[in-house]
Design a protein around this motif. Structure first.
Motif, PDB file in Angstrom:
ATOM      1  N   LEU A 105      12.318 -13.484  22.621  1.00  0.00           N
ATOM      2  CA  LEU A 105      12.607 -12.650  21.541  1.00  0.00           C
ATOM      3  C   LEU A 105      12.054 -13.182  20.406  1.00  0.00           C
ATOM      4  N   SER A 106      11.501 -14.244  20.240  1.00  0.00           N
ATOM      5  CA  SER A 106      10.728 -14.630  19.095  1.00  0.00           C
ATOM      6  C   SER A 106       9.524 -14.077  18.543  1.00  0.00           C
ATOM      7  N   ARG A 107       9.118 -13.237  19.704  1.00  0.00           N
ATOM      8  CA  ARG A 107       7.650 -12.564  19.159  1.00  0.00           C
ATOM      9  C   ARG A 107       7.898 -11.050  18.962  1.00  0.00           C
ATOM     10  N   VAL A 108       9.197 -10.557  18.965  1.00  0.00           N
ATOM     11  CA  VAL A 108       9.628  -9.255  18.542  1.00  0.00           C
ATOM     12  C   VAL A 108       9.118  -9.061  16.909  1.00  0.00           C
ATOM     13  N   VAL A 109       8.632  -8.343  16.499  1.00  0.00           N
ATOM     14  CA  VAL A 109       8.277  -8.088  14.986  1.00  0.00           C
ATOM     15  C   VAL A 109       8.673  -6.771  14.865  1.00  0.00           C
ATOM     16  N   ILE A 110       9.450  -6.395  13.696  1.00  0.00           N
ATOM     17  CA  ILE A 110       9.930  -5.137  13.143  1.00  0.00           C
ATOM     18  C   ILE A 110       8.833  -4.727  12.469  1.00  0.00           C
ATOM     19  N   ASP A 111       8.446  -3.322  12.396  1.00  0.00           N
ATOM     20  CA  ASP A 111       7.290  -2.772  11.484  1.00  0.00           C
ATOM     21  C   ASP A 111       8.060  -1.530  11.140  1.00  0.00           C
ATOM     22  N   GLU A 112       8.471  -1.456   9.881  1.00  0.00           N
ATOM     23  CA  GLU A 112       8.995  -0.211   9.039  1.00  0.00           C
ATOM     24  C   GLU A 112       7.738   0.937   8.506  1.00  0.00           C
ATOM     25  N   GLY A 113       6.728   0.573   8.967  1.00  0.00           N
ATOM     26  CA  GLY A 113       5.556   1.722   8.669  1.00  0.00           C
ATOM     27  C   GLY A 113       5.507   1.963   7.268  1.00  0.00           C
ATOM     28  N   ALA A 114       5.556   3.359   6.748  1.00  0.00           N
ATOM     29  CA  ALA A 114       5.604   3.708   5.474  1.00  0.00           C
ATOM     30  C   ALA A 114       6.761   3.794   4.568  1.00  0.00           C
ATOM     31  N   ARG A 115       7.929   3.309   5.118  1.00  0.00           N
ATOM     32  CA  ARG A 115       9.031   3.143   4.359  1.00  0.00           C
ATOM     33  C   ARG A 115       8.999   2.596   3.241  1.00  0.00           C
ATOM     34  N   LEU A 116       9.608   3.383   2.226  1.00  0.00           N
ATOM     35  CA  LEU A 116       9.485   2.684   0.655  1.00  0.00           C
ATOM     36  C   LEU A 116      10.533   1.991   0.250  1.00  0.00           C
ATOM     37  N   THR A 117      10.537   0.977  -0.561  1.00  0.00           N
ATOM     38  CA  THR A 117      11.565   0.331  -1.186  1.00  0.00           C
ATOM     39  C   THR A 117      11.844   1.155  -2.282  1.00  0.00           C
ATOM     40  N   GLN A 118      13.371   0.764  -2.709  1.00  0.00           N
ATOM     41  CA  GLN A 118      13.489   1.492  -4.091  1.00  0.00           C
ATOM     42  C   GLN A 118      12.696   1.110  -5.335  1.00  0.00           C
ATOM     43  N   GLU A 119      12.041  -0.196  -5.512  1.00  0.00           N
ATOM     44  CA  GLU A 119      11.031  -0.536  -6.319  1.00  0.00           C
ATOM     45  C   GLU A 119       9.835   0.344  -6.102  1.00  0.00           C
ATOM     46  N   GLN A 120       9.203   0.599  -4.885  1.00  0.00           N
ATOM     47  CA  GLN A 120       8.150   1.308  -4.814  1.00  0.00           C
ATOM     48  C   GLN A 120       8.315   2.774  -4.908  1.00  0.00           C
ATOM     49  N   LEU A 121       9.503   3.128  -4.826  1.00  0.00           N
ATOM     50  CA  LEU A 121       9.890   4.849  -5.058  1.00  0.00           C
ATOM     51  C   LEU A 121       9.815   4.945  -6.479  1.00  0.00           C
ATOM     52  N   ASP A 122      10.437   3.815  -7.342  1.00  0.00           N
ATOM     53  CA  ASP A 122      10.612   3.964  -8.701  1.00  0.00           C
ATOM     54  C   ASP A 122       9.342   4.039  -9.310  1.00  0.00           C
ATOM     55  N   ALA A 123       8.059   3.355  -8.697  1.00  0.00           N
ATOM     56  CA  ALA A 123       6.813   3.216  -9.199  1.00  0.00           C
ATOM     57  C   ALA A 123       6.037   4.612  -9.320  1.00  0.00           C
ATOM     58  N   LEU A 124       6.581   5.409  -8.311  1.00  0.00           N
ATOM     59  CA  LEU A 124       5.994   6.682  -8.083  1.00  0.00           C
ATOM     60  C   LEU A 124       6.281   7.692  -9.276  1.00  0.00           C
ATOM     61  N   ASP A 125       5.104   8.335  -9.883  1.00  0.00           N
ATOM     62  CA  ASP A 125       5.187   9.617 -10.787  1.00  0.00           C
ATOM     63  C   ASP A 125       6.366  10.606 -10.144  1.00  0.00           C
ATOM     64  N   GLU A 126       5.849  10.929  -9.083  1.00  0.00           N
ATOM     65  CA  GLU A 126       6.688  11.917  -8.181  1.00  0.00           C
ATOM     66  C   GLU A 126       6.763  11.770  -6.692  1.00  0.00           C
ATOM     67  N   TYR A 127       7.908  11.697  -6.279  1.00  0.00           N
ATOM     68  CA  TYR A 127       8.013  11.563  -4.744  1.00  0.00           C
ATOM     69  C   TYR A 127       7.669  12.620  -3.873  1.00  0.00           C
ATOM     70  N   HIS A 128       6.716  12.721  -3.137  1.00  0.00           N
ATOM     71  CA  HIS A 128       6.147  13.935  -2.196  1.00  0.00           C
ATOM     72  C   HIS A 128       6.683  13.534  -1.002  1.00  0.00           C
ATOM     73  N   ARG A 129       7.442  13.811  -0.114  1.00  0.00           N
ATOM     74  CA  ARG A 129       7.751  13.284   1.132  1.00  0.00           C
ATOM     75  C   ARG A 129       6.851  13.654   2.026  1.00  0.00           C
ATOM     76  N   TYR A 130       5.989  14.715   2.071  1.00  0.00           N
ATOM     77  CA  TYR A 130       5.013  15.038   2.865  1.00  0.00           C
ATOM     78  C   TYR A 130       3.582  15.137   2.327  1.00  0.00           C
ATOM     79  N   ALA A 131       3.535  13.961   1.436  1.00  0.00           N
ATOM     80  CA  ALA A 131       2.317  14.029   0.519  1.00  0.00           C
ATOM     81  C   ALA A 131       0.970  13.957   1.756  1.00  0.00           C
ATOM     82  N   VAL A 132       0.017  14.599   1.270  1.00  0.00           N
ATOM     83  CA  VAL A 132      -1.216  14.783   2.371  1.00  0.00           C
ATOM     84  C   VAL A 132      -1.887  13.473   1.675  1.00  0.00           C
ATOM     85  N   THR A 133      -2.213  12.476   2.998  1.00  0.00           N
ATOM     86  CA  THR A 133      -2.923  11.133   2.603  1.00  0.00           C
ATOM     87  C   THR A 133      -4.099  11.070   3.608  1.00  0.00           C
TER      88      THR A 133
END
Length: 414
Positions: free
Chosen positions: A216-244
């Motif tokens: 179990l010590s080798r299990v790593v949790i990867d949250e992908g592109a999940r935003l923290t509140q701080e990261q969300l606040d830094a965006l000018d506008e949140y586009h849930r389906y932004a083309v990247t």
């Protein structure tokens, strides 16, 4: 009772004069590694709990029911919720709702249930909702033979539901694989923000095997592109389906300040608003497809065995994994050398699988279905069909090593 019977046996041996080293059979003292006896269903359930799955929905169906029972019994200890739904339609939609709140979610069923879940799985693909689906395959179609193994859902899993959307399909070959790939599936669903299948079959699901305890010590949790509140606040506008460039869009959990968006199964623009604009449609379809390409090189690779340089190859997944290994060993003794591959990522077909096939003069593909579905999937992405020889059965009976040795030797012996 077993211990009592063992003790009675020891007493009988002593009373009959069979003391240590005095019996008719000599057993060497060996150091035994720690092992556990576990089925693929239970191993997968443990892997998902370790990987942070905290919502499960399912409906009893052979051969997946043990996963439902395991989750009902244990997920609450980790702060999670398990629901036995009224049917598979309800189960998949309950899981989609839970996933939208940011909870890692899982459903488990067999072929008939997957058929019912197809619209919900397509919704996960269109709305980019992380979801893990276990398909414990059994002999079909329809009710089929519920207690018999088959691998006849491959086509449905790889291409099922309406329209085109990205998905990943992983296939463990034993309980150890089931644990490892369950962790991978839970993380990949977050990374691609979409559906990931763990494709079992009745044998892998319900047969128990000994394996080393899971680390179990080798299990790593990867949250992908999940935003923290701080990261969300830094965006000018949140586009849930932004083309990247990667196809992966920033994901905020509903309820986070500044993270409002629309969720729909309709085609939509970057904000989630319904759109039938042709250029937007192309941009969104291409964006979703890029997600899997972004993670393709990190998908679980296949396991090699046998004689790597042999011009003859053999491929098998799931329940075929152990039997093809033993068949390769027996054929080697007879002077017929084969290189083996157990693919663990079925879709998208990994580069290492295609390279393995390309390096061989011909490759035997062992599978349990009528239409050689694995061969069809491999050929659909460029594997030369003239190099693939199908060995398949669909009578509900597993191959034995002798079956495969006989079939291959008849082709390879002049």
């Amino acid at each position: 009772m077993n211990i009592q019977a063992l003790q009675e046996g020891f007493r009988f041996a002593s009373s009959s004069g069979f003391e240590e080293d005095a019996g008719p059979l000599g057993l060497a003292n060996v150091e035994a590694d720690e092992r556990i006896l576990i089925s693929g269903n239970h191993a997968a359930a443990i892997g998902f709990l370790a990987a942070g799955i905290r919502f499960f929905a399912g409906y009893p169906i052979t051969p997946a029911t043990e996963i439902l029972e395991m989750m009902n019994r244990h997920i609450g200890s980790f702060g999670g919720v398990s629901i036995q739904a009224e049917d598979e339609l309800a189960a998949v939609n309950l899981a989609l709702g839970a996933s939208l709140t940011g909870v890692r979610s899982l459903v488990a069923t067999s072929g008939p249930g997957i058929s019912l879940m197809q619209e919900g799985i397509g919704h996960a693909g269109a709305a980019e909702i992380p979801l893990v689906i276990i398909d414990a395959q059994r002999a079909g179609p329809s009710t089929g033979m519920p207690t018999k193994s088959e691998q006849s859902d491959i086509g449905m899993i790889v291409h099922g539901s309406t329209g085109d959307f990205p998905r990943i399909v992983l296939a463990p070959g034993n309980p150890s694989d089931a644990f490892e790939l369950a962790v991978e599936a839970a993380n990949l669903a977050q990374r691609i923000q979409g559906p990931v299948y763990l494709m079992l079959d009745q044998s892998v699901s319900q047969d128990s095997a000994t394996t080393a305890p899971f680390d179990l010590s080798r299990v790593v949790i990867d949250e992908g592109a999940r935003l923290t509140q701080e990261q969300l606040d830094a965006l000018d506008e949140y586009h849930r389906y932004a083309v990247t460039p990667t196809g992966l869009s920033p994901l905020a959990v509903p309820g986070m300040p500044g993270g409002m968006s629309l969720v729909t199964g309709n085609e939509h623009d970057e904000w989630g608003k319904v759109s039938t604009n042709p250029s937007n449609r192309v941009a969104m379809m291409d964006k979703r497809a890029r997600k899997v390409e972004t993670v393709k090189d990190s998908l679980p690779s296949g396991l090699r065995f046998g004689h790597e340089t042999s011009p003859i190859g053999i491929i098998g997944i799931g329940m075929e994994s152990g039997v093809i290994r033993e068949a390769v060993e027996r054929l080697s003794v007879a002077g017929i050398l084969l290189a083996g591959l157990q693919p663990r990522t079925i879709w998208p077909v990994p580069t290492d699988t295609l390279e393995f096939i390309a390096s061989k003069e011909h490759v035997y593909v062992v599978e349990h279905n009528h239409e050689a579905q694995l061969v069809q999937v491999l050929a659909s992405v460029g594997a030369p069909i003239d190099r693939l020889t199908s060995i398949h059965r669909y009578d509900g009976v597993a191959f034995t090593p002798h079956d495969l040795v006989t079939a291959i030797a008849s082709q390879e012996t002049p």
